[in-house]
Design an enzyme around this catalytic site. Sequence first.
Site, PDB file in Angstrom:
ATOM      1  CB  SER A 147      71.673 -92.161 -93.504  1.00 40.94           C
ATOM      2  OG  SER A 147      71.908 -93.437 -94.251  1.00 40.94           O
ATOM      3  CE1 TYR A 172      65.887 -92.460 -93.558  1.00 42.98           C
ATOM      4  CE2 TYR A 172      67.212 -93.480 -95.233  1.00 42.98           C
ATOM      5  CZ  TYR A 172      66.967 -92.866 -93.875  1.00 42.98           C
ATOM      6  OH  TYR A 172      68.011 -93.048 -92.724  1.00 42.98           O
ATOM      7  CE  LYS A 176      67.253 -89.299 -91.906  1.00 46.44           C
ATOM      8  NZ  LYS A 176      67.616 -88.837 -90.582  1.00 46.44           N
TER       9      LYS A 176
END
Length: 363
Positions: A147, A172, A176
């Site tokens: 992302s 989060y 990643k």
Amino acid sequence: MKPGCNGTTMHPAILVTGGAGYVGSHTVISLLENQSEADPFDIVVVDNLSNAYRAEGQKKPEALVRIEELTGKTIYFYHADIRDAKALSNIFENHKIDSVIHFAALKAVGESVQKPLEYYQANITGTCTLFETMRKYGVYKLVYSSSCTVYGEPQSLPMNEAHPTGDLTSPYGKSKYFCEEIMKDLCLSDQSWAIISLRYFNPVGAHHSGRIGEDPMGIPNNLMPYISQVAVGRLPELQVFGNDYKTVDGTGVRDYVHVADLADGHARALKLFRQPGFNGFHAINLGTGTGYSVLQMVKAFEEASGRSVPYRVVGRRAGDVAANYADVALAARLLAWRATRDLPDMCRDTWRWQRDNPKGYQA
Ligand code: UDP
């Protein structure tokens, strides 16, 4: 070829973790729709159904049932968590896995702040377990669902892949980023690995059939599903998080990209693995390169749907940035990929899905 359980022969397989989710399911359908007879492969999905609906009495999640209906093809489905090494090994024993597309992860930014351990467990432990299993079975080709979150606050726009990563606030986003770092280390340790990390900007839209789409559980966090649920009457109004940013109209600007274009990006990444000598870690942005504000999105959605989307401006959301959009030159160069669907396409397809499935897959 390995013999199949029903006596048929099995083709080389693509393992899709989290294949019942939003981007995962669109990638699965795109791969199956574009499959040529000359180049057969099986699709194997592993998903723990933590964020995907399965009807009572059904073996497969609804998204995969519908993909099978639309394509006339069979998907091998395993209901398992990727942290379960035994379950993963069983999949690699049963299929001739050639490459992996790894979507399985928890993805709610706000929730991750409340539940960091759950996020690190699912996203990092899960990813490490997957890599261990891949190595055990000699499978080294992976496309990773990353992302633009890994970039944190933009230091320059458009954002290219050389932009620093890792200065992040949410678990989060960090998960990643950490996974990307692990992948880089793996590629340095062993040249067998070929890993493409696709850094999505803001995925929106749905399959053109109106049968497959985004089905967030509870109240959506993201703009597009929120707008579409207001348009269909499921939510009363949109809250616009701030109109005092230095943008075209004061509201936040993002690079929205059609999920079918993202799906195509994954297919092209898989093709890159066929280039002789291709290996190492490669991070590639997937976006359109164009940013739209929240109010521009509202207007475009109203035009596409013929419905009104009432909204109210409220304060800024913590952690939001004014604007973010991608430099997509690397995707063009390495993958020969560019987004082909524009904002009206994104809104029209989202609306068709929302209108035909007002309660998502549970209808
Ligand atoms: N946004 C908004 N109301 C909402 C959800 C989002 O105004 O209910 C805004 C948000 O502040 C941002 C843009 O819409 O400017 C995109 O937000 P989203 O959560 O979809 O993506 P992200 O912030 O992760 O890029």
